[in-house]
Design a protein around this motif. Sequence first.
Motif, mmCIF file in Angstrom:
data_model
loop_
_atom_site.group_PDB
_atom_site.id
_atom_site.type_symbol
_atom_site.label_atom_id
_atom_site.label_comp_id
_atom_site.label_asym_id
_atom_site.label_seq_id
_atom_site.Cartn_x
_atom_site.Cartn_y
_atom_site.Cartn_z
ATOM 1 N N ALA A 37 0.652 -1.144 -0.087
ATOM 2 C CA ALA A 37 0.165 0.112 -0.005
ATOM 3 C C ALA A 37 0.924 1.165 -0.131
ATOM 4 O O ALA A 37 0.491 2.258 -0.608
ATOM 5 N N LEU A 38 1.906 1.385 0.752
ATOM 6 C CA LEU A 38 2.924 2.334 0.617
ATOM 7 C C LEU A 38 3.289 2.764 -0.586
ATOM 8 O O LEU A 38 3.563 3.824 -0.995
ATOM 9 N N ILE A 61 12.418 0.713 -4.952
ATOM 10 C CA ILE A 61 11.488 -0.295 -5.010
ATOM 11 C C ILE A 61 10.240 0.322 -5.550
ATOM 12 O O ILE A 61 9.725 1.464 -5.039
ATOM 13 N N SER A 62 9.602 -0.186 -6.174
ATOM 14 C CA SER A 62 8.245 0.191 -6.877
ATOM 15 C C SER A 62 7.395 -1.295 -7.000
ATOM 16 O O SER A 62 7.829 -2.080 -6.938
ATOM 17 N N LEU A 63 6.156 -1.144 -7.168
ATOM 18 C CA LEU A 63 5.043 -2.057 -7.382
ATOM 19 C C LEU A 63 5.117 -2.732 -8.815
ATOM 20 O O LEU A 63 5.507 -1.936 -9.652
ATOM 21 N N SER A 64 4.973 -3.844 -9.059
ATOM 22 C CA SER A 64 4.791 -4.610 -10.219
ATOM 23 C C SER A 64 3.439 -4.416 -10.567
ATOM 24 O O SER A 64 2.510 -4.177 -9.608
ATOM 25 N N ASP A 65 2.998 -4.606 -11.837
ATOM 26 C CA ASP A 65 1.723 -4.701 -12.170
ATOM 27 C C ASP A 65 1.040 -5.704 -11.635
ATOM 28 O O ASP A 65 -0.195 -5.545 -11.011
ATOM 29 N N LEU A 66 1.492 -6.906 -11.220
ATOM 30 C CA LEU A 66 0.951 -7.832 -10.445
ATOM 31 C C LEU A 66 0.604 -7.520 -9.027
ATOM 32 O O LEU A 66 -0.568 -7.645 -8.324
ATOM 33 N N ARG A 111 0.171 -4.466 -7.961
ATOM 34 C CA ARG A 111 -0.942 -3.483 -7.946
ATOM 35 C C ARG A 111 -2.092 -3.975 -8.118
ATOM 36 O O ARG A 111 -3.126 -3.586 -7.586
ATOM 37 N N ASP A 112 -2.312 -4.939 -9.095
ATOM 38 C CA ASP A 112 -3.354 -5.617 -9.151
ATOM 39 C C ASP A 112 -3.892 -6.139 -7.970
ATOM 40 O O ASP A 112 -5.153 -6.512 -7.712
#
Length: 145
Positions: free
Chosen positions: A43-44, A94-99, A101-102
């Motif tokens: 979430a962050l 660090i970042s979210l992958s599409d997976l 985020r989904d």
Amino acid sequence: MTDQKDIQLAADLRTVVTRLIKVLRKHSVTADKLSLTERSTIALLDQHQELLPNELAAMEKITTQSMSQILANLQQRGLIKRRISETDKRKAIISLSDLGRDMLYQVRNERNAWLNDAIAATCTPEEQELIKKAIGPLTKIVDFE
């Protein structure tokens, strides 16, 4: 001196909020796959787009070593991406992958759907209006330092 009625209000609010959180956690099949800290970390990342591991650790109030383990698990599951900083090659961003985020959005949708159904099934229109009016004061409490 604090009034006993004020303390009781605080205790009642704490109890109902704690119970609501527990019930919401049960109403997401997707969320069961991750720990509370892993879900919070995702979430962050959604909120801030990109963060350094030490920034995530500080926000979660855990050690950088513990955050490293969490990030390793999230990366192994394909939920986050790491890239090396262009300005400091020693730092990973660090970042979210599409997976990732989904998954986060699926968890939110599952919980929102359950809560919407519960409100509609148990609350009168007047009570629903009271809940709407309570959002503002509750947000102030959450933001209080």
